[in-house]
Design a protein around this motif. Structure first.
Motif, short mmCIF file in Angstrom:
data_model
loop_
_atom_site.label_atom_id
_atom_site.label_comp_id
_atom_site.label_asym_id
_atom_site.label_seq_id
_atom_site.Cartn_x
_atom_site.Cartn_y
_atom_site.Cartn_z
N THR A 72 0.83 -1.20 0.00
CA THR A 72 0.00 0.00 0.00
C THR A 72 0.87 1.25 0.00
O THR A 72 0.54 2.23 -0.68
CB THR A 72 -1.00 0.03 1.18
OG1 THR A 72 -0.30 -0.11 2.41
CG2 THR A 72 -2.05 -1.03 1.04
N LYS A 76 0.39 3.90 -2.89
CA LYS A 76 -0.16 5.19 -2.48
C LYS A 76 0.86 6.32 -2.46
O LYS A 76 0.55 7.44 -2.82
CB LYS A 76 -0.78 5.07 -1.08
CG LYS A 76 -2.04 4.26 -1.02
CD LYS A 76 -2.46 4.01 0.40
CE LYS A 76 -3.36 5.04 0.94
NZ LYS A 76 -4.73 5.00 0.47
N ARG A 81 1.14 8.45 -6.18
CA ARG A 81 1.21 9.55 -5.21
C ARG A 81 0.46 10.77 -5.73
O ARG A 81 0.56 11.15 -6.90
CB ARG A 81 2.67 9.91 -4.97
CG ARG A 81 2.81 10.99 -3.95
CD ARG A 81 4.24 11.27 -3.66
NE ARG A 81 4.30 12.25 -2.57
CZ ARG A 81 5.32 13.00 -2.33
NH1 ARG A 81 6.39 12.92 -3.09
NH2 ARG A 81 5.29 13.84 -1.34
N ASN A 107 -3.73 10.75 -2.09
CA ASN A 107 -3.21 9.36 -2.06
C ASN A 107 -4.33 8.36 -1.85
O ASN A 107 -4.33 7.59 -0.90
CB ASN A 107 -2.10 9.21 -1.01
CG ASN A 107 -0.98 10.20 -1.25
OD1 ASN A 107 -0.65 10.53 -2.39
ND2 ASN A 107 -0.40 10.69 -0.17
N THR A 108 -5.24 8.34 -2.79
CA THR A 108 -6.45 7.53 -2.67
C THR A 108 -6.28 6.07 -3.11
O THR A 108 -7.03 5.21 -2.66
CB THR A 108 -7.60 8.18 -3.47
OG1 THR A 108 -8.81 7.53 -3.13
CG2 THR A 108 -7.38 8.09 -4.97
N HIS A 154 -12.69 7.08 -0.14
CA HIS A 154 -12.15 6.43 -1.34
C HIS A 154 -13.22 6.32 -2.42
O HIS A 154 -14.42 6.39 -2.14
CB HIS A 154 -11.66 5.01 -1.01
CG HIS A 154 -10.38 4.99 -0.27
ND1 HIS A 154 -9.18 5.23 -0.88
CD2 HIS A 154 -10.10 4.77 1.03
CE1 HIS A 154 -8.20 5.14 0.02
NE2 HIS A 154 -8.75 4.87 1.20
N ASP A 158 -10.80 2.20 -5.82
CA ASP A 158 -9.80 2.08 -4.76
C ASP A 158 -10.08 0.87 -3.88
O ASP A 158 -9.15 0.14 -3.50
CB ASP A 158 -9.77 3.33 -3.87
CG ASP A 158 -9.55 4.62 -4.63
OD1 ASP A 158 -8.98 4.57 -5.75
OD2 ASP A 158 -9.95 5.67 -4.12
#
Length: 185
Positions: A72, A76, A81, A107-108, A154, A158
């Motif tokens: 992650t 992310k 990013r 940063n989803t 999110h 995502d």
């Protein structure tokens, strides 16, 4: 399958706005608290718990926690990013937001909570694969993922990718349990 259908019919912003219109007081409170099913601290809880029940499973949760953290973070904070979350892309004025929920803005992709929940609960499913409790585990993973969209933390894509990552991490982690189990027999 539902996720693939939804993602093929809508762009992420449009789908989020469609889903965000379905809310009520019960679900506001429910998802505000069930989102914690995806907190990384749960890895620690299961590591400690299984250390006293079945130590090999404690190792599985430790491996899964490290893989989840690394993947992650890679996605992310390095590869994707700066991707905006719903509040940043859509705007707070167009979203139903829940009081007391601190909103993240960037940063989803992918959802770390969903990755965590699916990794943990898939491990529990694989560990209890002949037990009906596995249905509870998958339900809890789904609830954790949906909570992230409900809370506008999110987009659906995502949580979909987070769920797939979590499942893959669980299978990789459980392979260490199965290898050690076979080598000890």
């Amino acid at each position: 399958m539902l996720s693939i259908i939804l993602l093929s019919l809508y762009d992420k912003k449009q789908l989020h706005l469609e889903l965000n219109q379905y809310h009520n007081g019960f679900f506001d409170a429910f998802f505000k608290y069930t989102t914690f099913l995806g907190d990384g601290i749960l890895f620690g809880v299961f590591i400690v718990l299984f250390f006293f029940i079945k130590r090999r499973m404690a190792l599985v949760f430790a491996i899964s926690g490290v893989l989840t953290l690394l993947l992650t973070h890679l996605f992310k904070k390095i590869i994707f990013r700066g991707l905006p979350r719903p509040i940043e892309l859509i705007g707070a004025d167009q979203l139903h937001l829940i009081e007391g929920v601190k909103m993240a803005h960037w940063n989803t992709f992918p959802s770390g909570h969903t990755t965590t929940a699916f990794a943990i609960f898939t491990i529990l499913i694989l560990y209890n694969y002949r037990n009906r409790i596995q249905y509870l585990w998958i339900l809890l993973a789904i609830i954790a993922g949906v909570s992230r969209v409900y809370l506008s933390q999110h987009f659906w894509i995502d949580i979909f990718v987070g769920s797939v990552l979590g499942i893959l991490i669980a299978f990789i982690s459980m392979s260490f349990y199965n290898e050690r189990k076979l080598s000890n027999e």
